[in-house]
Design a protein around this motif. Structure first.
Motif, PDB file in Angstrom:
ATOM      1  N   ASN A 110      76.603 -16.188  19.096  1.00 43.67           N
ATOM      2  CA  ASN A 110      77.227 -17.339  19.745  1.00 43.67           C
ATOM      3  C   ASN A 110      77.881 -18.270  18.734  1.00 43.67           C
ATOM      4  OD1 ASN A 110      76.394 -16.465  22.276  1.00 43.67           O
ATOM      5  ND2 ASN A 110      74.426 -17.549  22.137  1.00 43.67           N
TER       6      ASN A 110
ATOM      7  N   ALA B  74      76.467  -7.780  25.456  1.00 40.20           N
ATOM      8  CA  ALA B  74      76.877  -7.948  26.856  1.00 40.20           C
ATOM      9  C   ALA B  74      76.938  -9.425  27.235  1.00 40.20           C
ATOM     10  CB  ALA B  74      75.903  -7.197  27.763  1.00 40.20           C
ATOM     11  N   ASP B  75      75.962 -10.209  26.781  1.00 39.88           N
ATOM     12  CA  ASP B  75      75.997 -11.648  27.058  1.00 39.88           C
ATOM     13  C   ASP B  75      77.159 -12.321  26.331  1.00 39.88           C
ATOM     14  OD1 ASP B  75      73.722 -11.300  28.566  1.00 39.88           O
ATOM     15  OD2 ASP B  75      72.348 -11.855  26.950  1.00 39.88           O
TER      16      ASP B  75
ATOM     17  N   LYS C 112      80.050 -11.019  25.482  1.00 43.08           N
ATOM     18  CA  LYS C 112      81.360 -10.635  26.017  1.00 43.08           C
ATOM     19  C   LYS C 112      81.767 -11.470  27.223  1.00 43.08           C
ATOM     20  CE  LYS C 112      81.194  -5.857  24.362  1.00 43.08           C
ATOM     21  NZ  LYS C 112      81.094  -4.415  24.732  1.00 43.08           N
ATOM     22  N   ARG C 113      80.822 -12.157  27.822  1.00 45.18           N
ATOM     23  CA  ARG C 113      81.139 -12.992  28.982  1.00 45.18           C
ATOM     24  C   ARG C 113      82.016 -14.175  28.595  1.00 45.18           C
ATOM     25  NH1 ARG C 113      74.964 -13.186  31.384  1.00 45.18           N
ATOM     26  NH2 ARG C 113      74.813 -10.938  31.875  1.00 45.18           N
ATOM     27  N   SER C 114      82.066 -14.488  27.294  1.00 40.68           N
ATOM     28  CA  SER C 114      82.919 -15.588  26.842  1.00 40.68           C
ATOM     29  C   SER C 114      84.390 -15.203  26.812  1.00 40.68           C
ATOM     30  CB  SER C 114      82.479 -16.030  25.439  1.00 40.68           C
ATOM     31  OG  SER C 114      82.658 -14.969  24.509  1.00 40.68           O
ATOM     32  N   GLY C 115      84.652 -13.923  27.009  1.00 38.28           N
ATOM     33  CA  GLY C 115      86.027 -13.458  26.983  1.00 38.28           C
ATOM     34  C   GLY C 115      86.509 -13.054  25.618  1.00 38.28           C
TER      35      GLY C 115
END
Length: 437
Positions: free
Chosen positions: A343, A308-309, A311-314
């Protein structure tokens, strides 16, 4: 090739070394006793009784009257300790079923067969103290009752009882003794394994033999030296990183008051890089100084949080994590390590795959990407502190300071596992964190 059939554990090997010679010795003594002494004594006794029976039978055949036969029976009773009766209606069975499964009968049967020229029948089972022997005559049969101890060596059972009893007693004493000694070694191994997984094992106290105690005290001394070394290194790294923040903040304030120029922009960029480096050093120090206790949790929940964290990068992140896998570990440290792997892949790839699987001995967390990958010759180098990746994976200025994979391997080894890199079937890099169950 015989090595595969030998036991692997120390307890089983010591038991084999100590107990096996005891039973082999007892078996050898038993064989010698029964094959030589017992069989020889029983053969002599049986031969003597067979000779006495032949003599009494011959005297009975030569007697002219019943009075002479009675006198012969009295002489046999008084001198030979053998009861003799004449039964004109006695029969000699064709097959001696009672002698079929009796070990005593073989010796006596051979002696009677060699000594007598008439049909006979023997019974060693019906009477507790006597042996019954019937010998055919022309007008009936002679029935002999001889004491069992005059026919066989009756001490064999007592000898076997004491032999087996002492063997079992020695075996029990040896097993109890070895269990206590091996338990001390196992406790030392468990304490060492726990310390290798990041647990202090403060309750361990050396016990057992002198050599085991020496090894235990050496382990405790080594553990304390390692703890002091880690504490000093962590404190030094954290102190240096913390102290650098103050002058770095003053530099940022001074740069903010300057007019924009190419030199000022370059210095500001260097300051940002220094901030990232200090943050990485503090993360590494915080990971080593963490006193988080291991806890049991569902691995799928942890992976979903990391995804979930990420996926915030797109970027696209795929997760394959069975909900049934549970493990005991330092959750925050493990989340930081897997997050670093994710990451690291997100910086250089468009698609990242995170999966978990469990074998009989290990739990594996696998992170793959479709990026440019790393030269296989540098797979081990990238785990060293402050090592940058090659140019293909270092085009982004946010590539880090070379501490991410160091933290990953440090966390894995703190849990007794390791992290390895290889080429992924997806086209990029495949990182596998393997942790023992």
């Amino acid at each position: 090739m015989l090595r595969r059939y030998f036991p692997k554990s120390l307890y089983a090997r010591v038991a084999l070394i100590v107990i096996l010679p005891i039973f082999l010795t007892q078996a050898l003594v038993t064989y010698i006793f029964f094959a030589r002494h017992w069989d020889h004594v029983s053969a002599n006794l049986s031969e003597s009784v067979a000779g006495q029976i032949v003599m009494v039978k011959r005297l009975y055949e030569e007697a002219d009257s019943m009075a002479e036969r009675d006198e012969i029976a009295a002489m046999a009773f008084n001198d030979l300790k053998m009861r003799v009766t004449f039964d004109p209606e006695a029969e000699i069975p064709a097959a001696n079923l009672l002698a079929r499964f009796n070990v005593y009968n073989a010796t006596l049967n051979r002696r009677l067969r060699n000594a007598l020229d008439a049909p006979y029948w023997l019974n060693t089972q019906s009477w507790p103290q006597d042996v019954e022997i019937r010998v055919a005559m022309d007008d009936g049969a002679l029935v002999f009752f001889a004491r069992r101890d005059r026919v066989f060596a009756t001490t064999g059972r007592i000898f076997l009882f004491w032999l087996i009893g002492t063997s079992v007693l020695l075996g029990i004493v040896a097993i109890i003794f070895m269990r206590n000694q091996v338990r001390s070694i196992l406790r030392l191994a468990e304490a060492a394994a726990a310390f290798g997984r990041g647990r202090d094992a403060p309750d361990y106290r050396p016990t057992g033999a002198t050599e085991v105690r020496k090894a235990g005290y050496a382990f405790i001394a080594m553990r304390e030296r390692i703890k002091r070394h880690l504490e000093q290194r962590t404190a030094m790294l954290a102190g240096i990183s913390h102290d650098l923040r103050t002058p770095l903040t003053r530099i940022k304030l001074a740069l903010a008051m300057q007019e924009d120029s190419e030199d000022i922009k370059a210095i500001r960029k260097d300051v940002v890089e220094m901030e990232r480096m200090i943050k990485a050093y503090l993360d590494f120090a915080r990971n080593e100084a963490a006193d988080e206790d291991p806890a049991t949790f569902r691995l799928a929940e942890l992976i979903e949080e990391i995804a979930a964290d990420a996926k915030r990068s797109g970027r696209e992140v795929s997760v394959t994590a069975p909900a049934s896998i549970a493990m005991e570990a330092r959750r925050s440290a493990l989340k930081r390590a897997v997050g670093n792997l994710a990451n690291n892949s997100l910086r250089y790839a468009d698609h990242v795959w995170i999966s978990t699987r469990r074998s009989d001995r290990y739990i594996e967390i696998i992170v793959e990407d479709d990026g440019p990958g790393i030269d296989p010759a540098r797979y081990e180098d990238v785990f060293k502190p402050f090592t940058r990746l090659d140019a293909a994976r270092n085009q982004n200025e946010e590539s880090g300071v070379g501490m991410g994979l160091t933290i990953v391997r440090d966390v894995a080894r703190a849990h007794g596992g390791d992290t390895t890199l290889e080429r992924s079937d997806k086209g990029g890099l495949k990182a596998t964190m393997r942790l023992p169950i």
